[in-house]
Design an enzyme around this catalytic site. Structure first.
Site, PDB file in Angstrom:
ATOM      1  N   GLU A  53       0.874  -1.122   0.187  1.00  0.00           N
ATOM      2  CA  GLU A  53      -0.106  -0.117   0.036  1.00  0.00           C
ATOM      3  C   GLU A  53       0.895   1.127   0.000  1.00  0.00           C
ATOM      4  O   GLU A  53       0.391   2.398  -0.693  1.00  0.00           O
ATOM      5  CB  GLU A  53      -0.802  -0.063   1.232  1.00  0.00           C
ATOM      6  CG  GLU A  53      -1.986  -1.031   0.976  1.00  0.00           C
ATOM      7  CD  GLU A  53      -1.816  -2.163   1.545  1.00  0.00           C
ATOM      8  OE1 GLU A  53      -2.589  -3.320   1.594  1.00  0.00           O
ATOM      9  OE2 GLU A  53      -0.643  -2.537   1.917  1.00  0.00           O
ATOM     10  N   PHE A 115     -11.801  -7.693  13.844  1.00  0.00           N
ATOM     11  CA  PHE A 115     -10.812  -8.173  12.742  1.00  0.00           C
ATOM     12  C   PHE A 115     -10.222  -7.025  12.006  1.00  0.00           C
ATOM     13  O   PHE A 115     -11.177  -6.773  11.235  1.00  0.00           O
ATOM     14  CB  PHE A 115     -10.876  -9.577  12.199  1.00  0.00           C
ATOM     15  CG  PHE A 115     -10.176 -10.107  11.265  1.00  0.00           C
ATOM     16  CD1 PHE A 115      -8.768 -10.409  11.553  1.00  0.00           C
ATOM     17  CD2 PHE A 115     -10.318  -9.950  10.027  1.00  0.00           C
ATOM     18  CE1 PHE A 115      -7.970 -11.050  10.745  1.00  0.00           C
ATOM     19  CE2 PHE A 115      -9.236 -10.322   9.030  1.00  0.00           C
ATOM     20  CZ  PHE A 115      -8.023 -10.749   9.463  1.00  0.00           C
ATOM     21  N   GLN A 116      -9.014  -6.770  11.979  1.00  0.00           N
ATOM     22  CA  GLN A 116      -8.470  -5.774  11.182  1.00  0.00           C
ATOM     23  C   GLN A 116      -9.093  -4.337  11.629  1.00  0.00           C
ATOM     24  O   GLN A 116      -8.922  -3.459  10.557  1.00  0.00           O
ATOM     25  CB  GLN A 116      -8.339  -6.212   9.628  1.00  0.00           C
ATOM     26  CG  GLN A 116      -7.539  -7.355   9.334  1.00  0.00           C
ATOM     27  CD  GLN A 116      -7.385  -7.544   7.916  1.00  0.00           C
ATOM     28  OE1 GLN A 116      -8.291  -7.255   7.089  1.00  0.00           O
ATOM     29  NE2 GLN A 116      -6.046  -7.942   7.474  1.00  0.00           N
ATOM     30  N   LYS A 165     -17.759  -1.542   5.578  1.00  0.00           N
ATOM     31  CA  LYS A 165     -18.160  -2.376   4.607  1.00  0.00           C
ATOM     32  C   LYS A 165     -19.772  -2.856   4.582  1.00  0.00           C
ATOM     33  O   LYS A 165     -20.119  -2.803   3.274  1.00  0.00           O
ATOM     34  CB  LYS A 165     -17.722  -3.884   5.279  1.00  0.00           C
ATOM     35  CG  LYS A 165     -17.831  -4.891   4.098  1.00  0.00           C
ATOM     36  CD  LYS A 165     -16.801  -6.237   4.765  1.00  0.00           C
ATOM     37  CE  LYS A 165     -16.878  -7.224   3.516  1.00  0.00           C
ATOM     38  NZ  LYS A 165     -16.165  -8.602   3.955  1.00  0.00           N
ATOM     39  N   MET A 491      23.583   9.848   3.082  1.00  0.00           N
ATOM     40  CA  MET A 491      23.359  11.005   3.700  1.00  0.00           C
ATOM     41  C   MET A 491      23.570  10.978   5.210  1.00  0.00           C
ATOM     42  O   MET A 491      24.459  11.820   5.737  1.00  0.00           O
ATOM     43  CB  MET A 491      22.215  11.532   3.420  1.00  0.00           C
ATOM     44  CG  MET A 491      22.023  13.248   3.866  1.00  0.00           C
ATOM     45  SD  MET A 491      23.092  14.114   2.737  1.00  0.00           S
ATOM     46  CE  MET A 491      22.153  14.724   1.404  1.00  0.00           C
TER      47      MET A 491
END
Length: 581
Positions: A53, A115-116, A165, A491
């Site tokens: 993602e 869940f999630q 959802k 760097m």
């Protein structure tokens, strides 16, 4: 439309109505209804399946930065959306119009650690212009319209829509007759004319004026107006890292980049100027150094569409809230006749001559040379940039995406940026390593007829290189990647060398054989170890009908100079030549 649609279908329809054509994302449990509906719209909405993602978010950023249109990324609930946090933060810092669409658990289990389940609106509140939690499908037509409006207007930025959802699954008859109602959101585009006249008065009286052009010039499409304005008053123009492309560096009034790794003559001009006109830049600390010592002799004019930026870091004499292009047009309208500018032009010539004398004295000494204390001296990085720069100038029709680190600063310093706005794309405010490869995916999709060059380090490349698989799967052929491979987090190592007694803690970096890795991803892979191989490798990249990766194994311990130490004035620079400091 009078027929029933699911919330997910409404989401697709809303995106199409707002002109969205491409999205970057990864499906998952909570967002699956959206992907189910997406199948019906696949001829109008292109979905690019990324491998992470974060890559999807950066790809959407690249699309947005190169086009000026909104970039769209998608994640499912939980780890899917938390993986979007980095590109959202990056877009916020760099004023990139981004829409993040997130799936959320069903509304009946919200707040129950389902869940999630993750409170992504709470997480992203500080790093978005606005965000939404939608639990009712009836809200979707308005929310999408408003979200895209907020993301793309005023000072652009990221907006997040989190949708449960069940809201995506519910069927309703959508109401598309929605009108925006944002009484507290009214960006100021047209500048105050009194402030315009005050700014012009200061510039006409100045003996040593300077213009600093930032990203706002590019976002407002004001490059032509900036050039006309600078030419009329003959004011030298400085371009920030994100302002690169707003003013051609081949122009006789262009003097280069300021700040921590800007040129000595540019920073010294800032420290001696009497009027400093900043248009579309936010006086970032990498530009100002120690803010209390920045431009000590200057009266400052600051133009920004975001009023919160004016006076935040640098004291301002004339504040102007407005769009960069609208402001420049207003200044040009108020400009006196040409004959009234004769004395001004005489003073301008003297000032520019002084700046060029400083440039001749110092910039020629900033060549990156092989170091006597290093065993690997076969490929100095500046040889790579010289050949890429010459080739791009010869071939044209290109854009360059850089990652974050030494290679990024070398690209800004050593390449000639004359191809116009939106041809230099990098991560600035957040300085996100791993930005370049996925961002180039978005740029390449938006500009399929151009060659997209990626310049990255071996550290940043290894953070998101899995998007090479996405690039292959999507059939994208116009991306060429140049890895400036020095075996360090360069760097950080430079700071450790200069300020921490060479305590290289956590910076030596191993990696795979990048050319073989490229071949595993069905790319062309090339390894370069000597200066006399550089041009042939670049030519082979152009001759290859497909994506190419070139592993430039450069000298390991080369530093970016000039540089301003932390918390120091930009007048106190460390240079290759100690006498120039």
């Amino acid at each position: 439309m009078s027929e029933q649609m699911t919330g997910a279908q409404i989401m697709c329809e809303a995106l199409i109505r707002e002109g969205v054509e491409v999205m970057f994302g990864i499906p998952g449990g909570a967002i699956m209804p959206f992907y189910f509906a997406m199948w019906e719209y696949r001829d109008r909405l292109r979905h690019v399946l990324c491998r992470h993602e974060q890559g999807a978010g950066h790809a959407a950023e690249g699309y947005a930065r190169s086009t000026g249109r909104i970039g769209v990324c998608i994640g499912t609930s939980g780890p899917g959306v938390t993986n979007l946090v980095t590109p959202i933060a990056d877009a916020m810092m760099d004023s990139t119009p981004l829409l993040a669409i997130c799936g959320q658990v069903g509304s009946h289990v919200l707040g129950k650690d389902a869940f999630q389940e993750t409170d992504i609106t709470g997480i992203t509140m500080p790093i978005t212009k606005h965000n939404y939690l939608v639990k009712d499908a009836n809200e979707l037509p308005y929310v999408f319209k408003e979200a895209i409006h907020i993301a793309t207007t005023g000072r652009p930025g990221p907006v997040l829509i989190d949708i449960t959802k069940d809201a995506m699954q519910k069927s309703i008859v959508p109401n598309w007759d929605v009108k925006l109602n944002l009484p507290g959101y009214k960006p100021t585009y047209q500048p105050n004319r009194k402030q315009i006249r005050e700014a012009l008065k200061l510039l006409l009286q100045a003996k040593k004026p300077l213009i600093i052009a930032g990203n706002g010039v590019i976002m407002s499409g004001a490059a032509d107006e900036l050039r006309h304005f600078a030419e009329k008053l003959r004011i030298p123009v400085i371009t920030t890292l994100h302002g690169i492309g707003s003013f051609p560096e081949e122009h006789p009034l262009s003097i280069g980049m300021p700040g921590m790794h800007g040129w000595v003559h540019v920073n010294r001009a800032i420290q001696t100027c009497d009027v400093l006109f900043n248009i579309g830049g936010r006086f970032d600390d990498r530009v100002t150094g120690k803010a209390s010592t920045f431009a000590p002799n200057a009266k400052v004019i600051h133009v920004d569409i975001d009023p919160s930026e004016i006076g935040k870091n640098v004291k301002v004499t004339v504040p102007i809230v407005g769009d960069a292009r609208a402001t420049l047009l207003a200044l040009l309208e108020e400009m006196p006749a040409r004959e009234e500018l004769a004395d001004l032009h005489s003073a301008a010539s003297d000032w520019m001559e002084h700046i060029r004398e400083m440039q001749d004295k110092h910039q020629g000494k900033q060549q990156y040379v092989n170091r006597a204390d290093t065993l690997h001296m076969t490929l100095p990085p500046h040889d790579v940039y010289q050949k890429i720069n010459q080739t791009l100038a010869l071939r044209g029709n290109y854009r360059v995406v850089t990652d974050v680190g030494q290679h990024q600063m070398w690209a800004a310093q050593l390449m000639d940026w004359n191809a116009g706005p939106r041809t230099h794309i990098t991560s600035g405010g957040a300085a996100t390593m791993g930005f370049s490869v996925p961002a180039s995916l978005g740029v390449a999709i938006a500009h399929p007829d151009e060659t997209i060059w990626v310049i990255c380090g071996d550290g940043g490349f290894q953070m998101t290189n899995q998007e090479m698989a996405t690039i292959h799967q999507e059939g994208i052929k116009n991306i060429k990647v140049a890895i400036i491979n020095n075996g360090y987090l360069g760097m950080v190592r430079q700071w450790q060398e200069l300020f921490e007694n060479k305590r290289y803690s956590g910076t030596p970096l191993s990696g795979p054989d990048f050319a073989k890795l490229a071949e595993a991803y069905h790319w062309k892979g090339i390894t370069v170890e000597h200066s006399d191989q550089v041009q042939a490798a670049i030519d082979e990249a152009y001759a290859t009908d497909g994506p190419v990766l070139i592993d430039f194994r450069v000298e390991r311990e080369v530093n970016v100079f000039p540089m301003v130490p932390q918390n120091a004035s930009i007048g106190d620079m460390i240079t290759v030549d100690p006498q120039a400091s």
